[in-house]
Every structure is written in C-alpha cells, then in structure tokens.
Design a protein around this motif. Structure first.
Motif, PDB file in Angstrom:
ATOM      1  N   LEU B 218      59.989 -71.763   2.376  1.00 49.57           N
ATOM      2  CA  LEU B 218      60.136 -72.389   3.693  1.00 49.57           C
ATOM      3  C   LEU B 218      58.774 -72.650   4.328  1.00 49.57           C
ATOM      4  O   LEU B 218      58.520 -73.728   4.875  1.00 49.57           O
ATOM      5  N   ALA B 219      57.876 -71.663   4.227  1.00 54.11           N
ATOM      6  CA  ALA B 219      56.536 -71.831   4.799  1.00 54.11           C
ATOM      7  C   ALA B 219      55.839 -73.009   4.124  1.00 54.11           C
ATOM      8  O   ALA B 219      55.188 -73.826   4.794  1.00 54.11           O
ATOM      9  N   GLY B 220      56.001 -73.124   2.792  1.00 51.84           N
ATOM     10  CA  GLY B 220      55.398 -74.241   2.067  1.00 51.84           C
ATOM     11  C   GLY B 220      56.009 -75.569   2.488  1.00 51.84           C
ATOM     12  O   GLY B 220      55.303 -76.571   2.643  1.00 51.84           O
ATOM     13  N   ALA B 221      57.334 -75.579   2.701  1.00 50.49           N
ATOM     14  CA  ALA B 221      58.003 -76.808   3.127  1.00 50.49           C
ATOM     15  C   ALA B 221      57.480 -77.252   4.500  1.00 50.49           C
ATOM     16  O   ALA B 221      57.267 -78.439   4.739  1.00 50.49           O
ATOM     17  N   PHE B 222      57.271 -76.289   5.400  1.00 46.90           N
ATOM     18  CA  PHE B 222      56.711 -76.638   6.713  1.00 46.90           C
ATOM     19  C   PHE B 222      55.299 -77.214   6.571  1.00 46.90           C
ATOM     20  O   PHE B 222      54.911 -78.112   7.313  1.00 46.90           O
ATOM     21  N   ALA B 223      54.542 -76.696   5.602  1.00 50.04           N
ATOM     22  CA  ALA B 223      53.204 -77.252   5.359  1.00 50.04           C
ATOM     23  C   ALA B 223      53.322 -78.691   4.869  1.00 50.04           C
ATOM     24  O   ALA B 223      52.516 -79.552   5.251  1.00 50.04           O
ATOM     25  N   GLY B 224      54.339 -78.969   4.037  1.00 44.67           N
ATOM     26  CA  GLY B 224      54.579 -80.340   3.588  1.00 44.67           C
ATOM     27  C   GLY B 224      54.906 -81.255   4.757  1.00 44.67           C
ATOM     28  O   GLY B 224      54.411 -82.383   4.857  1.00 44.67           O
ATOM     29  N   LEU B 225      55.733 -80.737   5.675  1.00 38.45           N
ATOM     30  CA  LEU B 225      56.092 -81.490   6.882  1.00 38.45           C
ATOM     31  C   LEU B 225      54.833 -81.756   7.725  1.00 38.45           C
ATOM     32  O   LEU B 225      54.629 -82.858   8.249  1.00 38.45           O
ATOM     33  N   ALA B 226      53.987 -80.731   7.819  1.00 35.59           N
ATOM     34  CA  ALA B 226      52.743 -80.874   8.582  1.00 35.59           C
ATOM     35  C   ALA B 226      51.852 -81.951   7.971  1.00 35.59           C
ATOM     36  O   ALA B 226      51.149 -82.664   8.684  1.00 35.59           O
ATOM     37  N   ALA B 227      51.919 -82.091   6.633  1.00 31.02           N
ATOM     38  CA  ALA B 227      51.108 -83.118   5.967  1.00 31.02           C
ATOM     39  C   ALA B 227      51.532 -84.513   6.422  1.00 31.02           C
ATOM     40  O   ALA B 227      50.692 -85.396   6.620  1.00 31.02           O
ATOM     41  N   ILE B 228      52.849 -84.709   6.622  1.00 31.55           N
ATOM     42  CA  ILE B 228      53.336 -86.021   7.074  1.00 31.55           C
ATOM     43  C   ILE B 228      52.818 -86.303   8.485  1.00 31.55           C
ATOM     44  O   ILE B 228      52.389 -87.410   8.802  1.00 31.55           O
ATOM     45  N   VAL B 229      52.848 -85.274   9.344  1.00 34.79           N
ATOM     46  CA  VAL B 229      52.326 -85.442  10.703  1.00 34.79           C
ATOM     47  C   VAL B 229      50.825 -85.753  10.643  1.00 34.79           C
ATOM     48  O   VAL B 229      50.318 -86.603  11.368  1.00 34.79           O
ATOM     49  N   TRP B 230      50.113 -85.054   9.746  1.00 36.67           N
ATOM     50  CA  TRP B 230      48.663 -85.252   9.610  1.00 36.67           C
ATOM     51  C   TRP B 230      48.333 -86.728   9.349  1.00 36.67           C
ATOM     52  O   TRP B 230      47.434 -87.303   9.963  1.00 36.67           O
ATOM     53  N   ILE B 231      49.082 -87.329   8.411  1.00 34.20           N
ATOM     54  CA  ILE B 231      48.808 -88.723   8.042  1.00 34.20           C
ATOM     55  C   ILE B 231      48.933 -89.636   9.258  1.00 34.20           C
ATOM     56  O   ILE B 231      48.106 -90.517   9.476  1.00 34.20           O
TER      57      ILE B 231
END
Lengths: 335, 337
Positions: B218-231
């Motif tokens: 789950l923590a990794g999935a949230f990091a993936g979500l954060a990557a989309i926001v980053w872009i």
C-alpha cells in the motif's frame, strides 16, 4: 479551462483593486521589487552572487530579497518560487536546480508580467526572459584545459569528475573538452581515459579521485566542473602521496584551493567572479524592467562597472570572464 | 478498558489544531500575502506528494516497521510515466500500471522485511539506493518533459472555480480511505496489534507476514500515486525526482503522533501534522525566512514529536500514578479518531 480563466480575471480585478495605480504607472525606471533564489543558500559561491545582486539593486534604487532552502531540492525551490510569485515582485532571479521542474511556476510568473532572469544554471527557455551565463560551454571547456596545461605542459592522461549524467553544463563541458583534445593541436597532448560521477558531494568526490588514481597509474590530471569535486580531488592527491605525479584542476573557489596552490601541490584552478555575476544578473533584469534592454540576439547589455555583454540566441547573455588562479594570483580574491 | 480508551479525548489532535491556528495567525503577521483563499489553497500543493507518502508510511509505522525507500519509488514511477507518455499510451492505462509498479516495489520490501525477517531500516535503506539507481537507468541521461495534458491534469488542475487544487481533493480522498482502513476495519486493528506485540498477535491467529506485505504494498502504491501528481506539478521526470524528501515525510508521521515503535497513532493526527508543517513552512516562506532557520524549526518539531510519548507518560505518572498502573500498557489512542 474556462473556470480558470474566470478565476484569473477575478484575481486580476482584485489585484487592480488592491494595488490601484502604482503597478500600472507607465515607464517606471527604478524602485523595482526583485526576488532572488539560488540553487541553495549558505554556500559561499551563491551567497556572493546574492551580495552582488543586492549591490546592483541598491545602486539602481531597487529592493532585492534573497532567500531559498538550505539544500538543493527542486520541490523546495519550486515552493520558494511560488512564494515569490504570491508576493507580486517585478522581477525574479534564480539559478535553476532542474530546468524543467521550475518551468510551470516561472511560466505562471511571466503570465503575471514578472520578468524572470536566470543565472549560473538555466531554466527551460520559454520559462524565462533571459539567462546570464557565467561562461559559454566552449569558454568553460577551454579555460579548464588551459589550467590543465599549466599543471602538465607535457600532457598525458586526463579523467573527469562530473556531478551526474543529468547535469547539463558538466556533460556539455566534458563533451567539448573531449572534442578539443582530438581536434586542436594545443590540446592534443591530452588523452581522456575516464569519466566518473560524484553528485557534488565532497566525500564521494574524494573516493572517486582515489579510485581514478588507482585505476589509471599513468593519470596526469583530474578535471572537474564541480566546485565541490575539484578541491576534493586535490585533497585526495595530497593524502595518497600523488603530489607531483597527478594534478587536480577545474572550477573551484579560491578559498577552497588556496592552501594547495600555496604549498605547491597544485598549480592552477579556474573560476569566475560570482559577486560580479550576481551583480550583472540583477542589472540585466532591472534594465529589462526599465525597458532599456531587450535580450534579443546581438543586443548588448552595458553594465558600467563590469563591462559590455553580448546576447546570443534564446536570450543568453554571456558574462564570460573566466579567471585562472595560480600561486601568485590566488591571494587577490576573497571568496 | 478498551471502551474507556475509545472515549478518551484526542488531546494530541486538539493540540495540533490549536498549533495550526496559532501558526496561521503568526504567518498572517509575518506576511501580508498570507491570508488569501487562493494562496492558502495553492500552498497546499507543496504538501500533497509528501502527504501521500506519509499516509502510506503511517500504515507501515503502525506495524513497528519503517520504509525510507518511498521517495525513490516516486522516481521509479515518474520515469515509468515518461516511458508511457513517450510511447503514446493513454493515462488510463499508464496510471494504474504505475500505481501497480509502486505496489510491486513495496511488496518486494515487504517480503524482505516480513518473510525473511530482516530489519526494515536496513532493507529499505538498500532499496532506497536500488530503486534510485533503477530510476536513473530507466530515465537515462536526460530528463523527459514532453507530457500531454491528460498526464499533468491531476497535479496541475484547479477545481471549484479554479481555487482548489485537484491534487488536494485526491489527497482528501486518500486520507479518508486510509483513516477508514486503519480505524474501522479488522486489517487496521491487526496492524496496531502487531505493532504493540508481534508475538501476541501471532498467537492470536494474525497472519503477521501478509499483514506486513500488504502494508508495504500500500505504501508503495501511494508512492506510485504521488509520482502521477509529481508529473503534473513539475512536468519533469528524472532519476533524481523527490530525492531527499523522505525526512519531511517521517517528520509528519512522527509529529502526527504515530509511535515510531508501532502500535499507536491516528491518521487524523498525521493529516493535522502535515497541515501544521505546511502552515509553518508557507508562512516562513512568504516572509522569506532563510532556509537554515526553517530547517531548525522543522527539526525542532520532529524532536517534539519524538519526545511527546515520553512527556505524556511522565505527566500522567505525576498526576495520576494509580490510574496509570491500572491501565497498564494499554495504548491511549488505539482506535481513536
């Protein structure tokens, strides 16, 4: 999009209401509000650019705020820039950490009529009005090789230490230096044998320099565009007993390499005057705001105290005054 | 005891709310630009990415573990998005895959920690370097910036009349989801029980390994979500994206009242801590206070967060020595708000 437009119009109306006349007073020539952020604060090099810019602002009757995070972190730099834009300055001056990541906030600033000038490290071209480049890439490559020639006039093997493969100026310098050692007679005595990356980190640069000397027994000169790595290489040479066999050079603050030049373990390093670079950057942004300078190709920026600087393609104003420090000259500089 | 614990006042959360308003009032005296709706909402964008990471990290920390590789997973996500964008893939395909990639990175951490019982600090320290290196290899020498509008929507669009950032809405939804998971489901209750006493939880029939692996995923999935926001926010995918942001994330989790040893803490506390840190940084930033001063203030708050449980138990011992003895080791805010 539409709602955004309405909001923008609303915000503009609000600004007009709040600020009334002053921001629209025509042909304002001084009293501009300038805000400046370096890659990170606290590093002597950037502090000096800040002092230079403040001196220019004072002479020109502007105010200048210098602020930023204490380490190079692009999200923090964007946050700083966002905070600047909120404070409605006339001009923003910055050294970009990631040329693209700062682009959205800078484009927003330009849309609001803020003049954006970069120095030291450029932002994406559409995101700023002008870039005051300390040295053209070609100049930088040549001055570092000239310094290497002072170290080892007979030539030999050279190796590079750069910050990272994503650092645009370091990569460009290395490419040009490699090309020069193949094309120009003066530099043909050198042969490039290795390239390593040390992330502008002191300890890592030291280790990398030690490894380079072990891997290449005939190595003559270690060259780095990083003001962190070049002094670290000099330290590594001294600590591992390679004095007189291997030389370090590249860009370094005089204060960081003074003792190596004075004790004879190194002969020459290169740099430019950061104080004057900051001075010219603030001067350029002021002149653009005062409608006295347009950064179009061929335009000349006349800075009485520093010189005349030509503008190249894409609003690149080249400061271009390299300095080479040797044992005799290093004492003259106080940074 | 449990019912009594539930009815207890959430003192720490109340303290954080008071501190947020205090910091806001202080900020408005520091800078005349602070108090404006646009500014206040806009400034929250700076905290969405660390905020999403903090939500994921809070789950991991509730188990008594840590994951410091999350910022590196963000970079893996951004360079993966760059590859998708370059290949012309629609966001509808790229977004779920990137979240999945993040979850996979997290799962790997989780397996190493839970299955082979390696210390989580060492595992994720290694993973931090490995994922960062992977991001540099995939991202190649130059960054990628050629993202289409659909890719940048989440991180750059404003909703509700152009005032509320879309990413803030995403964060609110994520925060409510994690709150529900941790405080209203069996999964969350088991996380806290493992954090309090791993062996007791195991004897009670809790599958400790899968609990932990799911938390890391789950923590990794949230990091993936954060990557989309980053872009959307920065428009730049490079190997060094989000480097160095993990300290702020850990600060938010600890200041939010999540016990770094596991077993205690609330998601509302983490969210409030993020708002407090955000308010302070926004105010100091608008007042152009130098970076070193800001770091000292944030570092001081981290120390305050770590000292809090010690101070609370010391205060309790002074005021109600008998009551504390009766309560024993029972957590004061398990299952709280």
């Amino acid at each position: 999009m539409k709602s955004k437009l309405f909001a923008a119009v609303g915000a503009a109306a609000l600004i007009v209401g709040l600020m009334a006349a002053p921001s629209f007073a025509q042909q304002k020539t001084s009293g501009f509000k300038l805000m400046m952020t370096p890659k990170w604060t606290g590093f002597p090099y950037f502090e000096l650019t800040g002092e230079g810019a403040k001196a220019a602002a004072k002479e020109l009757g502007d105010t200048l705020v210098y602020a930023g995070a204490d380490h190079a972190d692009v999200s923090l730099q964007v946050e700083t820039l966002q905070n600047f834009v909120t404070q409605k300055p006339d001009g923003i001056i910055l050294a970009a950490i990631d040329l693209n990541a700062v682009a959205p906030v800078l484009k927003d600033a330009r849309k609001k009529g803020i003049v954006v000038g970069t120095y030291d490290a450029d932002a994406a071209v559409p995101a700023r009005d002008l870039f005051v480049n300390q040295l053209s890439y070609d100049q930088a490559a040549r001055v570092m090789l000239d310094a290497a020639l002072i170290d080892a006039p007979e030539g030999g093997e050279i190796a590079f230490i750069a910050a990272s493969p994503t650092s645009p100026n370091h990569v460009a310098h290395m490419k040009i230096m490699t090309a020069l050692t193949q094309s120009e007679d003066k530099y043909k005595v050198f042969k490039v044998v290795d390239t390593q990356y040390a992330g502008d980190d002191d300890a890592k640069s030291y280790d990398v320099a030690v490894n380079l000397m072990q891997a290449h027994p005939n190595l003559k000169v270690i060259i780095s565009s990083s003001a962190v790595s070049a002094p670290a290489a000099a330290r590594a040479i001294e600590a591992t007993g390679h004095v007189g066999k291997v030389w370090a050079t590249g860009f370094a603050l005089p204060s960081a390499i003074k003792r190596y030049l004075e004790n004879g373990s190194e002969k020459a390093f290169a740099f430019w005057d950061p104080y004057e670079l900051g001075y010219v950057a603030a001067y350029a942004v002021h002149m653009k705001l005062a409608h006295k300078f347009e950064p179009t190709e061929g335009a000349v920026l006349d800075v009485p105290k520093a010189g005349k600087f030509t503008t190249f393609k894409d609003g690149e104003v080249v400061y271009g005054k390299p300095l080479i420090f040797t044992k005799d000259t290093v004492g003259k500089y106080n940074f | 005891m449990a019912s009594q614990a539930k009815r207890q006042w959430p003192y720490w959360e109340i303290a954080l709310v008071v501190a947020i308003f205090g910091a806001g009032a202080w900020s408005s005296t520091l800078s005349p630009y602070y108090l404006s709706i646009d500014q206040l909402f806009g400034s929250t964008r700076a905290f969405i990415i660390p905020g999403l990471l903090a939500l994921g990290l809070a789950i991991v920390v509730s188990l008594g573990e840590i994951d410091i590789s999350l910022a590196s997973i963000v970079a893996v996500g951004t360079v993966a998005l760059a590859k998708f964008s370059a290949a012309g893939a629609p966001l509808a395909l790229a977004a779920p895959v990137v979240v999945l990639i993040g979850a996979l990175c997290g799962t790997l951490n989780g397996l190493l920690v839970a299955k082979w019982r390696l210390p989580s600090l060492a595992v994720t320290l290694g993973a931090m370097g490995a994922y960062r290196g992977l991001a540099f290899i995939v991202g190649s020498e130059v960054g990628y910036t050629d993202f289409g509008d659909s890719y940048s929507w989440l991180g750059s669009e404003y909703l509700l009349g152009g005032v509320v950032p879309a990413s803030l809405v995403l964060f609110a939804i994520a925060a409510i989801a994690v709150w529900f998971l941790m405080h209203r489901t069996v999964y969350g209750r088991r996380c806290f029980s493992i954090g309090l006493n791993r062996d007791a939880a195991w004897f009670a029939g809790v599958d400790v390994v899968s609990q932990k692996v799911i938390a890391y995923a789950l923590a990794g999935a949230f990091a993936g979500l954060a990557a989309i926001v980053w872009i959307g926010q920065y428009g730049s995918a490079r190997g060094d994206n989000a480097d160095g942001s993990i300290l702020f994330v850990v600060t938010a989790v600890v200041l939010g009242g999540v016990d770094i040893n596991g077993g205690r803490g609330t998601i509302s506390g983490v969210v409030l801590a993020l708002f407090l840190l955000g308010t302070i940084r926004n105010g100091m930033g608008l007042a152009n206070i130098g970076g070193p001063t800001q770091t000292v203030v944030l570092g001081g708050l981290l120390v305050a967060g770590v000292l809090r449980p010690v101070a609370v138990s010391a205060a309790a011992r002074l005021t109600h020595p008998a009551k504390l003895k009766a309560a024993g080791a029972q957590g004061d805010d398990i299952g709280g708000q």
